[in-house]
Design a protein around this motif. Sequence first.
Motif, PDB file in Angstrom:
ATOM      1  N   SER A 187       0.823  -1.222   0.000  1.00 31.88           N
ATOM      2  CA  SER A 187       0.000   0.000   0.000  1.00 31.88           C
ATOM      3  C   SER A 187       0.853   1.266   0.000  1.00 31.88           C
ATOM      4  O   SER A 187       0.613   2.205   0.754  1.00 31.88           O
ATOM      5  N   THR A 216       2.915   8.244  -5.028  1.00 28.55           N
ATOM      6  CA  THR A 216       3.549   9.532  -5.336  1.00 28.55           C
ATOM      7  C   THR A 216       5.031   9.371  -5.648  1.00 28.55           C
ATOM      8  O   THR A 216       5.719  10.364  -5.875  1.00 28.55           O
ATOM      9  N   ASN A 253       2.375   4.820  -1.075  1.00 29.17           N
ATOM     10  CA  ASN A 253       1.792   6.010  -1.693  1.00 29.17           C
ATOM     11  C   ASN A 253       2.162   6.046  -3.172  1.00 29.17           C
ATOM     12  O   ASN A 253       3.328   5.846  -3.526  1.00 29.17           O
ATOM     13  N   GLU A 282      -8.624   4.869  -2.302  1.00 25.98           N
ATOM     14  CA  GLU A 282      -9.137   5.718  -1.223  1.00 25.98           C
ATOM     15  C   GLU A 282     -10.160   6.713  -1.754  1.00 25.98           C
ATOM     16  O   GLU A 282     -11.155   7.027  -1.078  1.00 25.98           O
ATOM     17  N   TYR A 285       7.883  17.015  -2.559  1.00 30.36           N
ATOM     18  CA  TYR A 285       8.679  15.819  -2.864  1.00 30.36           C
ATOM     19  C   TYR A 285       9.914  16.227  -3.646  1.00 30.36           C
ATOM     20  O   TYR A 285       9.822  16.910  -4.660  1.00 30.36           O
ATOM     21  N   GLN A 296      -1.386  13.972   0.702  1.00 26.39           N
ATOM     22  CA  GLN A 296      -0.221  13.536  -0.073  1.00 26.39           C
ATOM     23  C   GLN A 296      -0.427  13.760  -1.573  1.00 26.39           C
ATOM     24  O   GLN A 296       0.530  14.015  -2.305  1.00 26.39           O
ATOM     25  N   ILE A 297      -1.684  13.697  -2.023  1.00 27.06           N
ATOM     26  CA  ILE A 297      -1.954  13.965  -3.435  1.00 27.06           C
ATOM     27  C   ILE A 297      -1.851  15.459  -3.718  1.00 27.06           C
ATOM     28  O   ILE A 297      -1.360  15.883  -4.783  1.00 27.06           O
ATOM     29  N   TYR A 339      -6.994  12.120   7.033  1.00 19.62           N
ATOM     30  CA  TYR A 339      -6.636  10.766   6.592  1.00 19.62           C
ATOM     31  C   TYR A 339      -7.179   9.722   7.563  1.00 19.62           C
ATOM     32  O   TYR A 339      -7.603   8.634   7.156  1.00 19.62           O
ATOM     33  N   ASN A 360      -3.596   5.219  -1.863  1.00 17.93           N
ATOM     34  CA  ASN A 360      -3.864   6.528  -1.249  1.00 17.93           C
ATOM     35  C   ASN A 360      -3.910   7.610  -2.330  1.00 17.93           C
ATOM     36  O   ASN A 360      -2.968   8.383  -2.502  1.00 17.93           O
ATOM     37  N   ASP A 361      -5.001   7.649  -3.061  1.00 16.46           N
ATOM     38  CA  ASP A 361      -5.108   8.601  -4.179  1.00 16.46           C
ATOM     39  C   ASP A 361      -6.003   9.781  -3.823  1.00 16.46           C
ATOM     40  O   ASP A 361      -6.682  10.358  -4.680  1.00 16.46           O
TER      41      ASP A 361
END
Length: 598
Positions: free
Chosen positions: A138, A142, A140, A285, A211, A182-183, A356, A177-178
């Motif tokens: 799972s 990203t 991320n 997600e 990032y 974090q997105i 989250y 985790n879309d």
Amino acid sequence: MDYKNYNPRAAALAQARTLLTDAVKAAVADGTLPEAALPDFIVEIPADVKNGDIASNVAMAGARAFHKAPRQIAEAITAKLQLDGSLFDRFEVAGPGFINLFLGQDWFTSVVRAAVANPEYGRTDAGAGKKYNVEFVSANPTGPMHMGNARGGALGDCLAAVLDWSGYDVTREFYINDAGNQIQKFGKSLAVRYLQQFCGEEAYPLPKECYQGGDIKVLAGEFAQLNGDKYVAACKGMDEEALFESEAFAALKDALVAYALPKNIAALKRDLGKYRIDYDVWFHESTLHESGAVLAVVDKLLELGACYKAEDGAIMYRSAQYAAKYGTVNKKKTEDGTEEEAKDEVLVRANGIPTYFAADIAYHYNKFAERGFHRVINIWGADHHGHVARLKGAMDAVGLDGNKLDIVLMQLVRLMKDGQPYRMSKRSGRAVTLTDLLDDVPIDAARFFFNMREPNATFDFDLDLAVQQSSENPVYYVQYAHARICSVLKLVMAEGLTEEGIKNADLGLLVTPEERELCRRLGQLPDEIVAAAKYYDPARMTRYAMEVAALYHKFYQNCRVKCEDSAVCAARAALCRATATVLENTLGMLKITAPEVM
């Protein structure tokens, strides 16, 4: 005999209990023991089988009921033991009254027969079809997967396999985790890197919270090649704060995420497929938010009193109250540097956006309440230990059972090369990624090595050993044992031995210590699988494979398979075939090849 789901050790334990119970009844019937109800007693396989393969405390358990010394009771029971036609050939009374039973040739024969007759020898129905969900990796979407994901992938996949072989209905799941912060961070990072393509890094410096990886530059560059500078003009002339709050920048972020996120998810699937991991479910997600499931579970928590509305309109979860029975809840640093337990947590911010944690509760509610899993297992990095209690507590708070959520915490991996820690990545110049690893290390070795230690143990991955083709490399050692078996069988069958001859071999001829020792270990496969599933410890399978390989090599050195006595040759060939089946099935659970030639 039907050997489907056959477990040699379980069969011996069940028969021992029946034999002892019948012997007690016979002793009572002839007056040797007084009339009394037999209390519960233990029948077990001792750690050291030198003094017996099965041990029982039936005599001690019956002391109060029969008003006799345990030793007298044991002698009365053993006088009535009927071992003819059973899996045992003798018994002993030891110490104060333990009864020890010794397995006979029929048991050793049954092990070989089962493994020769049943290609899926080792599979049982211990799990009774209960629905289990195993969520692992799972990562991320990203950025690229790292070494923790590599270890979690091998552990989770093998854990799912041993659960499946133990009779559970298992679903392998990846949670994408879309959605969420974090997105947003992903989109911001891409957008800044895109603007740099045309205006330079000085004009648009990348904020520290973004990032920093080289993969972000690559994706932004690809997007720039496809779209040119069409998004640049609308973003010019603004200071940083205004830019990041502007509609133009938001449109750029959305366009970049729409382009880059599917590419990253496809890369995750590609790389995990190369790693031999096939998921049953890829759960997004974003679907929880789009369907309203997140806010629905928050409403449910409000109704149950597990949440309340703060003065600013945020919805707060009573974290400490509902996580107390599971241990420490999330901790936070105070101003003086000490730690204190975090109290109530935000589920929905004052601006109406869920956190989250709210999505995580909705996700696990979906698993239990909507998809009906009996137990949910998550493989997490050890750095997530603070989240365990609060999520289990949240399951209780929402009306489910937090005890049915199991979190396997996985320690870090340290790569070693030439005896020194190895950190450099060929692609990013930073952490080693999964694809870096698989470029340099065979997949068989990677999957075997990552399952050589319990999840909660730190692990040094020796890159030099992983590529070594010698008996010092554990996966090579096991695979070589299988290849040696195939070579031996090919040789004896070229001399005239047939499959029918192996199937009908006189297995009573397998009486040497090496043959018995190997048979005994082969008989433990079903129990090893069940134990690996029960304790969430797939490392048991690599240890077992190495032990079987070692015993086979010992047998090979001391017992010639191709010999003048054709009956002995057939029996030993059957033992070889049984061992090959055990190694194939054990390696198969690890998704590791069992070569016929090396």
